[in-house]
Write an enzyme that holds these catalytic residues in place. Structure first.
Site, PDB file in Angstrom:
ATOM      1  N   ASP A  89     -77.841  11.720 -61.728  1.00 22.55           N
ATOM      2  CA  ASP A  89     -76.868  12.099 -60.499  1.00 22.55           C
ATOM      3  C   ASP A  89     -76.731  10.935 -60.025  1.00 22.55           C
ATOM      4  O   ASP A  89     -77.144  10.175 -59.244  1.00 22.55           O
ATOM      5  CB  ASP A  89     -77.520  13.093 -59.663  1.00 22.55           C
ATOM      6  CG  ASP A  89     -76.696  13.489 -58.525  1.00 22.55           C
ATOM      7  OD1 ASP A  89     -75.779  12.746 -58.213  1.00 22.55           O
ATOM      8  OD2 ASP A  89     -76.919  14.473 -57.886  1.00 22.55           O
ATOM      9  N   GLU A 120     -57.370  28.972 -63.435  1.00 21.22           N
ATOM     10  CA  GLU A 120     -58.569  29.282 -63.913  1.00 21.22           C
ATOM     11  C   GLU A 120     -58.550  28.673 -65.460  1.00 21.22           C
ATOM     12  O   GLU A 120     -57.457  29.232 -66.105  1.00 21.22           O
ATOM     13  CB  GLU A 120     -58.922  30.696 -63.690  1.00 21.22           C
ATOM     14  CG  GLU A 120     -59.618  30.910 -62.369  1.00 21.22           C
ATOM     15  CD  GLU A 120     -58.614  31.536 -61.552  1.00 21.22           C
ATOM     16  OE1 GLU A 120     -57.487  31.225 -61.576  1.00 21.22           O
ATOM     17  OE2 GLU A 120     -59.136  32.408 -60.463  1.00 21.22           O
ATOM     18  N   ARG A 134     -62.704  14.484 -51.741  1.00 21.94           N
ATOM     19  CA  ARG A 134     -64.098  15.167 -52.065  1.00 21.94           C
ATOM     20  C   ARG A 134     -63.950  15.945 -53.265  1.00 21.94           C
ATOM     21  O   ARG A 134     -63.263  16.984 -53.400  1.00 21.94           O
ATOM     22  CB  ARG A 134     -64.132  16.075 -50.737  1.00 21.94           C
ATOM     23  CG  ARG A 134     -64.615  15.109 -49.587  1.00 21.94           C
ATOM     24  CD  ARG A 134     -64.872  16.013 -48.378  1.00 21.94           C
ATOM     25  NE  ARG A 134     -66.547  16.174 -48.554  1.00 21.94           N
ATOM     26  CZ  ARG A 134     -67.281  15.373 -47.878  1.00 21.94           C
ATOM     27  NH1 ARG A 134     -66.972  14.228 -47.400  1.00 21.94           N
ATOM     28  NH2 ARG A 134     -68.450  15.523 -48.239  1.00 21.94           N
TER      29      ARG A 134
END
Ligand code: DSN
Length: 447
Positions: free
Chosen positions: A199, A56, A234
């Site tokens: 996008d 993180e 992905r």
């Protein structure tokens, strides 16, 4: 190389399923435009020890120890993304396209703010404000549309932006076969004060390969998935452009904070490594040639379909995708054609077309793409053959039309499925598909 050897020993049940999927990919024609075949290098990065790590935060600012090598890998992926797309800032942590887009909303909008995107049934994406997506529920979504000829109605988009003053406008979509008018949208954003996000999930490999204009000069933010034409794992990226930093010098920080801690926890470091590997591949001259061939193949496919009597939305394509308009075959026939094509070994997806007379679940279109077949080495000659095989499959199921009454539909679909296996023309196409695939081996290293 024996790829699945440890899974075979440890979990024969799962092993069997993986082998079946590999066989399906090898023995069929993969024509879903958002899918591709990654390199073995990308797959090995994703299947590496990096899946074990938590990290993180961002490079040099992590909440857990032991991140010295993860930091290097993430910095490498970022540097490659910035160089390839010529942008000053990149975040490579989004888990996939939808979270990437939602992070953009989190960075820029408050609930209730007005946003604009291309209408879903006009080719747009769920996350650009469609009513069933959280983005259409939390924000006041004002969609723009395509014209009757299938091209984006830029005049309508300009008028709607001036009337509604959106905080954020999206350009980019999932079922649009023409060049995106980035420059015109840039002017609209400038005239109305909106943030403009491109996008480019579908076309990022084409942008990287130089066969679609880059939006970088015209928009403030670019999002992209990494597994479509870009041919990576992905995942997704959010990039901030020079224009974005000029409009809002804190935009890079807003995006990073929206991704973490705003929306996500630990990044998927194995995927970050896969993204780094894919970005290196995409920076090479061979990838440019690949991108060009994707478009040549899509044009050849469109031309073959057209000459075999199949109608296309906009009449053709500028990118990797072709959208078949099945309305001459009847109402809601996308499902019948998708299933017939599945049967012969051609994987596609049913899709709405602009002004679809049927519903999103039983739409009147079929979306096809050439990125995966191009990776496999197929060229215009094969596209010509495949276009004819698709047309024959469509005509083989002509006459099946979705019943008006909802309660009749499931029974009708079941009867249709039984008929497929008895259809002589489909059986013939199925044999031809298998023969074609056997000449283009996929992942010969995996055995
Ligand atoms: N599912 C992707 C596509 O197929 O275009 C978009 O999210």
């Amino acid at each position: 190389m024996v790829w699945f050897d440890r899974i075979r020993e440890a979990d024969p049940e799962l092993f069997g399923m993986l082998v079946e999927e590999l066989k399906r990919q090898r023995e069929g024609l993969e024509m879903i435009p958002s899918e591709n075949f990654t390199s073995m290098a990308v797959m090995q990065a994703v299947g590496s020890v990096l899946t074990n790590k938590y990290s993180e935060g961002y490079s040099g600012k992590r909440y857990y120890g032991g991140n010295q090598f993860i930091d290097k890998i993430e910095r490498l992926a970022i540097a490659r993304a910035k160089a390839l797309f010529v942008v000053p800032h990149a975040n490579v942590q989004p888990y996939s396209g939808s979270p990437a887009n939602f992070a953009v909303y989190m960075a820029l909008c408050k609930p209730g703010d007005t946003i604009m995107g291309q209408n879903l049934t006009d080719g747009g994406h769920l996350t650009h404000g469609w009513k069933t997506s959280v983005t259409g529920k939390l924000f006041n979504s004002v969609p723009y549309h395509v014209r009757p000829d299938g091209y984006i109605d830029i005049d309508e988009a300009r008028r709607l932006a001036k009337e509604n003053r959106p905080v954020l406008i999206w350009v980019g979509s999932t079922a649009y076969t023409r060049r995106f008018p980035f420059e015109e949208f840039g002017e609209i954003a400038d005239e109305t004060g909106a943030y403009l996000a491109a996008d480019i999930s579908h076309i990022s490999g084409l942008v990287a390969g130089g066969v679609h204009q880059s939006p970088a000069k015209f928009v403030h933010i670019i999002t992209t998935t990494t597994h479509k034409t870009l041919r990576g794992p992905r995942g997704a990226m959010i990039m901030v452009t020079e224009k974005g930093l000029e409009k809002d010098p804190g935009l890079d920080d807003k995006i990073d904070k929206a991704v973490f801690p705003g929306l996500q926890g630990g990044p998927h470091d194995h995927v970050t490594a896969g993204i780094a590997a894919a970005l290196l591949e995409a920076s090479k001259p061979e990838f440019s040639e690949y991108a060009k061939q994707i478009v040549r193949n899509a044009r050849a496919l469109a031309s073959s379909l057209d000459s075999n009597g199949i109608r296309l939305v906009t009449g053709g394509t500028d990118n990797h995708m072709v959208l078949i308009d099945l309305t001459p075959m009847g109402r809601g026939t996308g499902i019948f054609v998708q299933e017939a094509l599945d049967y012969v070994g051609i994987t596609t997806n049913k899709n709405t077309i602009p002004n679809d007379p049927s519903s999103a679940f039983y739409p009147s279109g079929i979306r096809l793409g050439t990125p995966a077949l191009t990776t496999r080495g197929m060229k215009e000659k094969e596209m010509d053959i495949i276009g004819a095989m698709i047309a024959r499959s469509i005509f083989a199921v002509k006459g099946y039309e979705m019943p008006e009454a909802k309660e009749d539909r499931q029974g009708y679909i079941m009867t249709f499925r039984e008929s497929i296996s008895k259809n002589a023309e489909l059986a013939k196409v199925r044999e031809e598909v298998a023969a074609l695939c056997s000449s283009f081996p996929l992942y010969p290293e995996i055995r």
